[in-house]
Design an enzyme around this catalytic site. Sequence first.
Site, PDB file in Angstrom:
ATOM      1  N   CYS A   2    -108.821 -14.674 -34.275  1.00  0.00           N
ATOM      2  CA  CYS A   2    -109.730 -15.342 -33.351  1.00  0.00           C
ATOM      3  C   CYS A   2    -109.175 -15.331 -31.929  1.00  0.00           C
ATOM      4  O   CYS A   2    -107.969 -15.279 -31.726  1.00  0.00           O
ATOM      5  CB  CYS A   2    -109.910 -16.797 -33.766  1.00  0.00           C
ATOM      6  SG  CYS A   2    -110.377 -16.988 -35.471  1.00  0.00           S
ATOM      7  N   ARG A  27    -110.336  -9.394 -30.743  1.00  0.00           N
ATOM      8  CA  ARG A  27    -109.548 -10.176 -31.706  1.00  0.00           C
ATOM      9  C   ARG A  27    -110.376 -10.651 -32.899  1.00  0.00           C
ATOM     10  O   ARG A  27    -109.813 -11.085 -33.914  1.00  0.00           O
ATOM     11  CB  ARG A  27    -108.943 -11.409 -31.015  1.00  0.00           C
ATOM     12  CG  ARG A  27    -108.005 -11.080 -29.885  1.00  0.00           C
ATOM     13  CD  ARG A  27    -107.523 -12.349 -29.234  1.00  0.00           C
ATOM     14  NE  ARG A  27    -106.701 -13.118 -30.131  1.00  0.00           N
ATOM     15  CZ  ARG A  27    -105.399 -12.968 -30.265  1.00  0.00           C
ATOM     16  NH1 ARG A  27    -104.766 -12.072 -29.538  1.00  0.00           N
ATOM     17  NH2 ARG A  27    -104.713 -13.699 -31.102  1.00  0.00           N
ATOM     18  N   TRP A  75    -112.762 -14.598 -36.183  1.00  0.00           N
ATOM     19  CA  TRP A  75    -112.546 -13.670 -37.295  1.00  0.00           C
ATOM     20  C   TRP A  75    -112.363 -14.577 -38.504  1.00  0.00           C
ATOM     21  O   TRP A  75    -111.351 -15.271 -38.628  1.00  0.00           O
ATOM     22  CB  TRP A  75    -111.298 -12.831 -37.031  1.00  0.00           C
ATOM     23  CG  TRP A  75    -111.082 -11.748 -38.051  1.00  0.00           C
ATOM     24  CD1 TRP A  75    -111.605 -10.494 -38.040  1.00  0.00           C
ATOM     25  CD2 TRP A  75    -110.252 -11.826 -39.224  1.00  0.00           C
ATOM     26  NE1 TRP A  75    -111.163  -9.788 -39.131  1.00  0.00           N
ATOM     27  CE2 TRP A  75    -110.334 -10.574 -39.878  1.00  0.00           C
ATOM     28  CE3 TRP A  75    -109.463 -12.824 -39.790  1.00  0.00           C
ATOM     29  CZ2 TRP A  75    -109.650 -10.297 -41.054  1.00  0.00           C
ATOM     30  CZ3 TRP A  75    -108.774 -12.549 -40.966  1.00  0.00           C
ATOM     31  CH2 TRP A  75    -108.883 -11.291 -41.589  1.00  0.00           C
TER      32      TRP A  75
END
Length: 614
Positions: A2, A27, A75
């Site tokens: 993230c 990311r 993520w």
Amino acid sequence: MCGIVGYIGNKQAYPILIKGLQRLEYRGYDSAGIALINDNDNLNLYKSKGKVADLIHFAEKNDVSGTIGIAHTRWATHGEPNQVNAHPHYSQSEELVIIHNGIIENYAVLKKGLQQHGYTFQSETDTEVLIQLIEFVKKSNNISLSEAVQLALNEVVGAYAIAIIEKGNPNCIVAARKGSPLVIGIGENEYFLASDATPIIEHTNKVIYIDDEDIVTIERNKNLIIKTIANVEKTPEIKELEMTISQLEKNGYPHFMLKEIFEQPQTLANSMKGRVNVDANNITLAGFIDNKERFLNAKRIIITACGTSWHSANIGMYVIEEFARIPVEVEYSSEFRYRNPVIYKDDIVIAISQSGETADTLAAVELAKKEGAFIFGICNVIGSSIPRNSDSGCYTHVGPEIGVASTKAFTAQVTVLTMLALMIGKEKGTISDERYLNIIGELHQIPDKISSILKKNNDISEFAKTFTYAQNFIYLGRGYNFPVALEGALKLKEISYIHAEGYPAAEMKHGPIALISQEMPVVVIATHSSTYDKVISNIQEIKARKGKIISIITEGDDTVRNLSHFAIEVPHTEECLAPLLAVIPLQLLAYHIAVEKGCNVDQPRNLAKSVTVE
Ligand code: G6P
């Protein structure tokens, strides 16, 4: 993983945060969100599934005013990527909001405890548990936000970089880190915070890298306060960034990946600058010179890394063993850290990482350090966690790598490992002067040779179109080119979603040969080498089974060309440097197949550039 970004100052926060999220999108990109406090002290929170563009579409219909805010691109770890699980997360009272990169490992226990106190949860995330805990601690002790963060974090097991804002307190952001990166940018009467410096550089080049277990209170128009989790105040150390904004742009290329592939002549020249001196016929790596005795006395070198960096580690093993005659073991960081490895005090552990933040590699470094080994970091991102935790090391100096599939970092890592092996070998006398000088001369020519390979880009692009049908690919190589086969296969699967296997060419007959048919493209790296004749035999074995051979050959090699469906020539070089040339057409091949298939090359599904969770 993230990306987190925050702003407090005199400007409107929204455009700064959105631009920051776009810079950090490499990311993680399954959902995004933003929280802002406006001038009427309303705390507005917007989040959406998908990319930052989806968030913009959603948020801009609403009030996005305010000079303080935090934002996140995700993520997913806990809970599927949907709007509810997206960050920021509210506390129960909706007075606090948090963004988080990392994993709270004991979230289940903490959640149970909070539920017993009447807390309820909207999402499946560990992050929501953390903000509820902070609120619980704050309310039960009637203390400030920064005090509550400090107390709460003492109960947390796991990794985090967090930022929190509070309704009714539009002048303060509290942030903290452990195991996940966090950088603060210092502007004129304004502060920025981010997972790395890429969103900060367009505003200021003055930064502070926050250390593990530090909590920072960022107040409008006041000096920062940094305290450890144990409540010890620290003096912030301000550093100057070397990055430029143009390094973060595509500069006319359709994708960052293609830009980064084409940058390699320059990035390798940068990696060698001031280190490979052709006139003086020597190599100088400060990280080696300062610790020469450690290297000369080492009985063993362990190289630890993940992903593409693990592939360069394998080339490092070949080159160090060949020239420095020190036994080398290569370890996946994720395995090494958990298998109770034997580590001696006179071992050298080389940690390779583009980002310098990969959680498993960082943990491997910490383990080896605890056992007394000497840690040498080979990283790209300056000031990142692995170099900061290493005893010595060497930056690759390729500038920001933004495409999720690593390209220029790989060639630079191989170059640094080669320089290191040559330096150790020279000092130990395990390489002849003649060989040493030849390789230095060849290293110097590598950037030009890569430029000549890049001229074949259009041919590779045309030829790639014939292979979009493929469901599988095999990549074969021997010796120095075996890790290149692994890397070529990884590039293809990462960005085109075609299943690809890299194999040592001679191992093929022990299994993968069963897969060969006229449908199967087989990429063979068959440049001139000590095993060239053996590779030709392997090619014959594939041909006999009608496999489609795509070969990487040395210029003028008609023998392999005539056996191939398609052959890509690379210039002749020293065998140990062949990977630096052979990998270029493989990067281009993967790129063009992925583009032809319509895949998102820079942000492939499920992947993230910097994996800060284990
Ligand atoms: C992720 C990236 C890969 C990278 C690996 C190791 O999986 O998608 O491209 O090779 O992490 O990253 P590092 O930053 O440690 O080299």
